[in-house]
Design an enzyme around this catalytic site. Structure first.
Site, PDB file in Angstrom:
ATOM      1  N   SER A 157     -14.296  13.023  -2.678  1.00  0.00           N
ATOM      2  CA  SER A 157     -13.648  13.080  -3.992  1.00  0.00           C
ATOM      3  C   SER A 157     -13.760  11.710  -4.645  1.00  0.00           C
ATOM      4  O   SER A 157     -13.183  10.725  -4.173  1.00  0.00           O
ATOM      5  CB  SER A 157     -12.171  13.456  -3.822  1.00  0.00           C
ATOM      6  OG  SER A 157     -11.462  13.078  -4.975  1.00  0.00           O
TER       7      SER A 157
ATOM      8  N   HIS B 225     -17.117  16.015  -5.127  1.00  0.00           N
ATOM      9  CA  HIS B 225     -15.921  16.618  -5.727  1.00  0.00           C
ATOM     10  C   HIS B 225     -15.433  15.734  -6.880  1.00  0.00           C
ATOM     11  O   HIS B 225     -15.177  14.552  -6.709  1.00  0.00           O
ATOM     12  CB  HIS B 225     -14.853  16.727  -4.634  1.00  0.00           C
ATOM     13  CG  HIS B 225     -13.595  17.403  -5.045  1.00  0.00           C
ATOM     14  ND1 HIS B 225     -13.409  18.766  -4.921  1.00  0.00           N
ATOM     15  CD2 HIS B 225     -12.447  16.925  -5.546  1.00  0.00           C
ATOM     16  CE1 HIS B 225     -12.196  19.085  -5.335  1.00  0.00           C
ATOM     17  NE2 HIS B 225     -11.586  17.984  -5.733  1.00  0.00           N
TER      18      HIS B 225
ATOM     19  N   ASP C 200     -12.653  15.272  -9.821  1.00  0.00           N
ATOM     20  CA  ASP C 200     -11.298  15.676 -10.212  1.00  0.00           C
ATOM     21  C   ASP C 200     -11.057  15.426 -11.697  1.00  0.00           C
ATOM     22  O   ASP C 200     -11.005  14.278 -12.143  1.00  0.00           O
ATOM     23  CB  ASP C 200     -10.270  14.887  -9.391  1.00  0.00           C
ATOM     24  CG  ASP C 200     -10.235  15.350  -7.955  1.00  0.00           C
ATOM     25  OD1 ASP C 200     -10.012  16.554  -7.733  1.00  0.00           O
ATOM     26  OD2 ASP C 200     -10.418  14.513  -7.057  1.00  0.00           O
TER      27      ASP C 200
ATOM     28  N   MET D 240      -8.537  15.742 -14.801  1.00  0.00           N
ATOM     29  CA  MET D 240      -7.090  15.870 -15.050  1.00  0.00           C
ATOM     30  C   MET D 240      -6.779  15.595 -16.513  1.00  0.00           C
ATOM     31  O   MET D 240      -7.381  14.712 -17.122  1.00  0.00           O
ATOM     32  CB  MET D 240      -6.321  14.870 -14.184  1.00  0.00           C
ATOM     33  CG  MET D 240      -6.626  15.004 -12.704  1.00  0.00           C
ATOM     34  SD  MET D 240      -5.576  13.930 -11.716  1.00  0.00           S
ATOM     35  CE  MET D 240      -6.307  14.158 -10.094  1.00  0.00           C
TER      36      MET D 240
ATOM     37  N   HIS E 102     -13.340  20.108 -10.050  1.00  0.00           N
ATOM     38  CA  HIS E 102     -11.986  20.630  -9.826  1.00  0.00           C
ATOM     39  C   HIS E 102     -11.178  20.385 -11.098  1.00  0.00           C
ATOM     40  O   HIS E 102     -10.794  19.254 -11.383  1.00  0.00           O
ATOM     41  CB  HIS E 102     -11.386  19.893  -8.612  1.00  0.00           C
ATOM     42  CG  HIS E 102      -9.986  20.266  -8.289  1.00  0.00           C
ATOM     43  ND1 HIS E 102      -9.211  19.544  -7.398  1.00  0.00           N
ATOM     44  CD2 HIS E 102      -9.197  21.280  -8.719  1.00  0.00           C
ATOM     45  CE1 HIS E 102      -8.018  20.097  -7.313  1.00  0.00           C
ATOM     46  NE2 HIS E 102      -7.976  21.150  -8.110  1.00  0.00           N
TER      47      HIS E 102
ATOM     48  N   MET F 195      -8.097  20.298 -13.092  1.00  0.00           N
ATOM     49  CA  MET F 195      -6.624  20.290 -13.071  1.00  0.00           C
ATOM     50  C   MET F 195      -6.163  20.124 -14.513  1.00  0.00           C
ATOM     51  O   MET F 195      -5.618  19.088 -14.912  1.00  0.00           O
ATOM     52  CB  MET F 195      -6.133  19.157 -12.168  1.00  0.00           C
ATOM     53  CG  MET F 195      -6.293  19.497 -10.689  1.00  0.00           C
ATOM     54  SD  MET F 195      -6.298  18.037  -9.648  1.00  0.00           S
ATOM     55  CE  MET F 195      -7.999  17.535  -9.852  1.00  0.00           C
TER      56      MET F 195
ATOM     57  N   MET G  33      -4.657  23.387  -2.060  1.00  0.00           N
ATOM     58  CA  MET G  33      -4.162  22.017  -2.244  1.00  0.00           C
ATOM     59  C   MET G  33      -3.184  21.691  -1.119  1.00  0.00           C
ATOM     60  O   MET G  33      -2.242  22.446  -0.864  1.00  0.00           O
ATOM     61  CB  MET G  33      -3.450  21.867  -3.589  1.00  0.00           C
ATOM     62  CG  MET G  33      -4.350  21.984  -4.815  1.00  0.00           C
ATOM     63  SD  MET G  33      -5.788  20.892  -4.814  1.00  0.00           S
ATOM     64  CE  MET G  33      -5.013  19.275  -4.679  1.00  0.00           C
TER      65      MET G  33
ATOM     66  N   ASP H 224      -7.756  20.166   0.128  1.00  0.00           N
ATOM     67  CA  ASP H 224      -7.849  19.001  -0.762  1.00  0.00           C
ATOM     68  C   ASP H 224      -6.513  18.277  -0.824  1.00  0.00           C
ATOM     69  O   ASP H 224      -5.523  18.839  -1.295  1.00  0.00           O
ATOM     70  CB  ASP H 224      -8.258  19.504  -2.156  1.00  0.00           C
ATOM     71  CG  ASP H 224      -8.498  18.375  -3.154  1.00  0.00           C
ATOM     72  OD1 ASP H 224      -8.444  17.201  -2.762  1.00  0.00           O
ATOM     73  OD2 ASP H 224      -8.749  18.694  -4.337  1.00  0.00           O
TER      74      ASP H 224
HETATM   75  C1  DX5 Z   1      -5.671  15.430  -5.901  1.00  0.00           C
HETATM   76  C2  DX5 Z   1      -7.151  15.654  -6.062  1.00  0.00           C
HETATM   77  C3  DX5 Z   1      -7.884  15.303  -4.839  1.00  0.00           C
HETATM   78  C4  DX5 Z   1      -7.758  13.857  -4.476  1.00  0.00           C
HETATM   79  C5  DX5 Z   1      -7.793  13.790  -2.996  1.00  0.00           C
HETATM   80  O1  DX5 Z   1      -5.040  15.715  -7.068  1.00  0.00           O
HETATM   81  O2  DX5 Z   1      -7.428  17.013  -6.356  1.00  0.00           O
HETATM   82  O3  DX5 Z   1      -9.238  15.730  -4.864  1.00  0.00           O
HETATM   83  O4  DX5 Z   1      -8.746  13.021  -5.003  1.00  0.00           O
HETATM   84  O5  DX5 Z   1      -7.596  12.479  -2.625  1.00  0.00           O
HETATM   85  P1  DX5 Z   1      -7.174  12.054  -1.162  1.00  0.00           P
HETATM   86  O6  DX5 Z   1      -8.202  12.584  -0.219  1.00  0.00           O
HETATM   87  O7  DX5 Z   1      -7.157  10.580  -1.252  1.00  0.00           O
HETATM   88  O8  DX5 Z   1      -5.817  12.653  -0.907  1.00  0.00           O
HETATM   89 ZN    ZN Z   2      -9.535  17.703  -6.090  1.00  0.00          ZN
END
Ligand code: DX5
Ligand code: ZN
Length: 228
Positions: A10, A35, A37, A39, A68, A70, A139, A177
């Site tokens: 990620s 991956h 993320d 947001m 991903h 969010m 999650m 994740d």
């Molecule tokens: C959390 C994200 C993850 C995050 C995981 O909101 O969806 O993908 O980057 O990070 P680690 O592995 O550091 O918990």
């Molecule tokens: Zn993620």
């Protein structure tokens, strides 16, 4: 022979000033997908990146780009991420009111479709769409930030999701994740997870990216030994 687990670094935990280099390093170290993320500051408290980052990374790696989302009403941005070069788009079951339509649209765009569940969301929430899903993303932290602690109470749900996938359409991906490190990876793999998303445990380790990925892969052997 059991299939190999997949490792999805990620990039949220990467050094953004050297993002391309870090992704290349992860690819050279045997990562299976990248991956990303996304947001929006609404669905989760943090704001991160959009299609422009996916487009830039598309030029530096051949690995599947796993986006991903969010964000609220993710259906608004499917086309933009598809055009930017995403291979997999994962939306949250809590964020898309017409989930079946959203998943159908992701497939129409020629991409794989994923559905993510927050830690408190019961597995039943994906039951009616499970046949339209290529990846379920469980999650294991509340989404929003890298570096949070794994929530152990999500483990029974991981097992239940694997049973649901086996009953419907075996062989599909079950990803975890949040807070994944070599120790929590063993717990998740034992319950049936086959894709490990990890940020902190890959990009922020003093041992470096390659060794960190190797250690995560080692979790599969440990899990197998424990269940033998
Ligand atoms: C959390 C994200 C993850 C995050 C995981 O909101 O969806 O993908 O980057 O990070 P680690 O592995 O550091 O918990
Ligand atoms: Zn993620």
């Amino acid at each position: 022979m059991e299939r190999e687990i997949e490792i999805a670094p990620s990039i949220l935990a990467a050094d953004f000033a050297r993002l391309g280099e870090q992704v290349k390093e992860a690819e050279a170290a045997g990562a299976d997908r990248i991956h990303i993320d996304v947001m929006d500051g609404m669905f989760v408290p943090n704001i991160t990146m959009g299609p422009v980052v996916v487009k830039a990374l598309r030029k530096v790696t051949d690995l599947p780009l796993d986006v991903h989302l969010m964000i609220e009403r993710p259906e608004r941005y499917l086309e933009a991420f598809a055009e930017a070069g995403a291979d997999i788009i994962t939306v949250h079951v809590e964020a898309s009111v017409h989930l079946h339509r959203t998943l159908t649209e992701i497939h129409r765009l020629g991409l794989k479709a994923g559905v993510a569940l927050n830690p408190h969301t019961p597995p039943e929430m994906v039951r009616e769409v499970i046949e339209y899903v290529d990846v379920i993303l469980a999650m294991t932290v509340n989404p929003g930030f890298s570096g949070q602690s794994f929530i152990h109470s999500t483990l029974p749900k991981i097992g239940e999701l694997r049973r649901m996938l086996n009953a419907c359409c075996g062989g599909r991906d079950l990803a975890v994740d949040g807070g994944i490190d070599p120790a929590t990876a063993v717990l998740a793999i034992s319950r049936g997870a086959n894709v490990l998303v990890a940020g902190d445990a890959i990009f922020r380790r003093s041992v470096g990216i390659a060794r960190a990925i190797q250690e995560l892969r080692g979790a599969q052997r440990i899990a197998a030994r424990q269940t033998a």
